[in-house]
Design an enzyme around this catalytic site. Structure first.
Site, PDB file in Angstrom:
ATOM      1  N   TYR A 130      -2.589  -0.861  10.549  1.00  0.00           N
ATOM      2  CA  TYR A 130      -2.458  -1.068   9.105  1.00  0.00           C
ATOM      3  C   TYR A 130      -1.105  -0.562   8.599  1.00  0.00           C
ATOM      4  O   TYR A 130      -0.395  -1.257   7.858  1.00  0.00           O
ATOM      5  CB  TYR A 130      -3.610  -0.333   8.411  1.00  0.00           C
ATOM      6  N   SER A 183       0.869  -1.180   0.000  1.00  0.00           N
ATOM      7  CA  SER A 183       0.000   0.000   0.000  1.00  0.00           C
ATOM      8  C   SER A 183       0.900   1.222   0.000  1.00  0.00           C
ATOM      9  O   SER A 183       2.075   1.136   0.407  1.00  0.00           O
ATOM     10  CB  SER A 183      -0.845  -0.003   1.278  1.00  0.00           C
TER      11      SER A 183
HETATM   12  P1  NAD Z   1     -11.564  -6.146  -0.019  1.00  0.00           P
HETATM   13  O1  NAD Z   1     -12.166  -5.917   1.333  1.00  0.00           O
HETATM   14  O2  NAD Z   1     -12.384  -5.894  -1.241  1.00  0.00           O
HETATM   15  O3  NAD Z   1     -10.982  -7.603  -0.106  1.00  0.00           O
HETATM   16  C1  NAD Z   1     -10.342  -8.218   0.971  1.00  0.00           C
HETATM   17  C2  NAD Z   1     -10.303  -9.708   0.711  1.00  0.00           C
HETATM   18  O4  NAD Z   1      -9.699 -10.335   1.841  1.00  0.00           O
HETATM   19  C3  NAD Z   1     -11.697 -10.332   0.561  1.00  0.00           C
HETATM   20  O5  NAD Z   1     -11.643 -11.367  -0.393  1.00  0.00           O
HETATM   21  C4  NAD Z   1     -11.955 -10.907   1.955  1.00  0.00           C
HETATM   22  O6  NAD Z   1     -12.892 -11.970   1.973  1.00  0.00           O
HETATM   23  C5  NAD Z   1     -10.556 -11.367   2.304  1.00  0.00           C
HETATM   24  N1  NAD Z   1     -10.354 -11.578   3.722  1.00  0.00           N
HETATM   25  C6  NAD Z   1     -10.691 -10.753   4.752  1.00  0.00           C
HETATM   26  N2  NAD Z   1     -10.373 -11.326   5.918  1.00  0.00           N
HETATM   27  C7  NAD Z   1      -9.807 -12.536   5.626  1.00  0.00           C
HETATM   28  C8  NAD Z   1      -9.276 -13.598   6.401  1.00  0.00           C
HETATM   29  N3  NAD Z   1      -9.247 -13.534   7.747  1.00  0.00           N
HETATM   30  N4  NAD Z   1      -8.804 -14.692   5.770  1.00  0.00           N
HETATM   31  C9  NAD Z   1      -8.830 -14.781   4.420  1.00  0.00           C
HETATM   32  N5  NAD Z   1      -9.322 -13.794   3.625  1.00  0.00           N
HETATM   33  C10 NAD Z   1      -9.806 -12.699   4.229  1.00  0.00           C
HETATM   34  O7  NAD Z   1     -10.246  -5.263  -0.018  1.00  0.00           O
HETATM   35  P2  NAD Z   1      -9.287  -4.690  -1.186  1.00  0.00           P
HETATM   36  O8  NAD Z   1      -9.425  -3.222  -1.172  1.00  0.00           O
HETATM   37  O9  NAD Z   1      -9.445  -5.436  -2.452  1.00  0.00           O
HETATM   38  O10 NAD Z   1      -7.887  -5.005  -0.496  1.00  0.00           O
HETATM   39  C11 NAD Z   1      -7.026  -6.022  -0.916  1.00  0.00           C
HETATM   40  C12 NAD Z   1      -5.625  -5.662  -0.453  1.00  0.00           C
HETATM   41  O11 NAD Z   1      -5.241  -4.425  -1.043  1.00  0.00           O
HETATM   42  C13 NAD Z   1      -5.469  -5.469   1.056  1.00  0.00           C
HETATM   43  O12 NAD Z   1      -4.257  -6.034   1.499  1.00  0.00           O
HETATM   44  C14 NAD Z   1      -5.411  -3.967   1.214  1.00  0.00           C
HETATM   45  O13 NAD Z   1      -4.704  -3.571   2.356  1.00  0.00           O
HETATM   46  C15 NAD Z   1      -4.698  -3.588  -0.058  1.00  0.00           C
HETATM   47  N6  NAD Z   1      -4.864  -2.191  -0.465  1.00  0.00           N
HETATM   48  C16 NAD Z   1      -6.106  -1.719  -0.753  1.00  0.00           C
HETATM   49  C17 NAD Z   1      -6.237  -0.389  -1.150  1.00  0.00           C
HETATM   50  C18 NAD Z   1      -7.561   0.197  -1.478  1.00  0.00           C
HETATM   51  O14 NAD Z   1      -7.625   1.417  -1.593  1.00  0.00           O
HETATM   52  N7  NAD Z   1      -8.616  -0.596  -1.631  1.00  0.00           N
HETATM   53  C19 NAD Z   1      -5.108   0.426  -1.234  1.00  0.00           C
HETATM   54  C20 NAD Z   1      -3.862  -0.104  -0.935  1.00  0.00           C
HETATM   55  C21 NAD Z   1      -3.751  -1.412  -0.549  1.00  0.00           C
END
Ligand code: NAD
Length: 263
Positions: free
Chosen positions: A158, A145
């Site tokens: 985080y 991130s």
């Molecule tokens: P999201 O909430 O859409 O997806 C998260 C996924 O993780 C889902 O499939 C959920 O079921 C799964 N998950 C949650 N808890 C879990 C557990 N205990 N065991 C197994 N799976 C689990 O989120 P996203 O935005 O797609 O985020 C994905 C990654 O990207 C994360 O690591 C997040 O930190 C990172 N990220 C997101 C953003 C953003 O702006 N969305 C920015 C930077 C980094």
């Protein structure tokens, strides 16, 4: 046309939603067997799984284990090995967020975020690396991130986990460098996914703001392009990292953040 990941297996954690699902679709589009993981509605997940098989012409497996628990991570990696022999491409993507001032940060949320966003990547990596070393090819990709490079207030767990993930990835990159295995972070800014949408109410509370103020003055305030990153743009970077063109890209932290961390 031949697909460049045919014969490879990719395991993507947290891939029932958001960025993870976009990775799964992109890699399936290039012919990889896919292991998806995460929570959600069983029928919707089965539909996605079948969709991935149509895209790839290969196999897709759903492993719904909770990655905050070490024994469940081990069970997922075992399922992948039993189905496909091992994992060639590991994408550590599952993550969660909680927004609160440090002195009020719930202890259980701290532990969960460190377990999922950081410790899980250690466990999947230690279990995936022996097969990659033996095959003399592998790709380890972390969804880190912008918060692996810079901080924001109220996101102590985080930001800690993501900075840790960045350091972990550099260490692994050095250890596997002579085995044809690369390890890199992809560091998005704000991507419009359920993870971002779900933190709006807590941010409204923590900062005493309206929904619109949180969107414009918090989320996109630091993103100079004033646009959200798309999950597909993040997935395209993972495809690049899997390609031969990226064989010498290792230990890197690739920002896709509309200029956020350039400031
Ligand atoms: P999201 O909430 O859409 O997806 C998260 C996924 O993780 C889902 O499939 C959920 O079921 C799964 N998950 C949650 N808890 C879990 C557990 N205990 N065991 C197994 N799976 C689990 O989120 P996203 O935005 O797609 O985020 C994905 C990654 O990207 C994360 O690591 C997040 O930190 C990172 N990220 C997101 C953003 C953003 O702006 N969305 C920015 C930077 C980094």
């Amino acid at each position: 046309m031949s697909k460049f990941l045919t014969g490879k297996t990719a395991l993507i954690t947290g891939s029932t939603s958001g960025i993870g699902l976009a990775y799964a679709k992109a890699l399936a589009g290039e012919g990889a067997n896919i292991v998806i993981n995460g929570f959600g509605d069983a029928d919707a997940i089965e539909k996605e799984r079948q969709g991935l098989e149509s895209l790839s012409g290969a196999k897709a497996l759903y492993s719904g284990h909770d990655l905050t628990k070490v024994d469940q991570i081990e069970a997922m990696m075992k399922e992948a090995a039993n189905a496909f022999g091992g994992v060639d491409i590991l994408i550590n993507n599952a993550g969660m967020q909680h927004v609160a001032p440090v002195e009020e940060f719930p202890l259980d949320k701290w532990d969960l975020i460190i377990a999922l966003n950081l410790n899980a990547a250690f466990h999947t990596t230690r279990l995936a690396v022996p097969y990659m070393k033996e095959k003399k090819w592998g790709r380890i990709i972390q969804t880190a991130s912008a918060h692996s490079l810079v901080a924001s207030p109220y996101k102590s767990a985080y930001v800690t986990a993501k900075h840790g993930l960045a350091g972990f990835t550099k260490t692994v990159a050095l250890e596997v460098a002579t085995f044809g295995v690369t390890a890199n972070c992809i560091s998005p800014g704000y991507v419009w996914t359920p993870l971002v949408e779900n933190q709006i109410p807590d941010t409204m509370k923590a900062r005493n703001m309206t929904r619109e103020q949180v969107m414009n003055d918090v989320l996109l305030a630091g993103q100079p392009t004033k646009e959200f990153v798309t999950a597909e743009q993040v997935a395209a970077t993972a495809l690049y990292l899997c390609s031969d063109a990226a064989a010498q890209v290792t230990g890197a932290n690739l920002s896709i953040d509309g200029g956020w961390t350039a400031q």
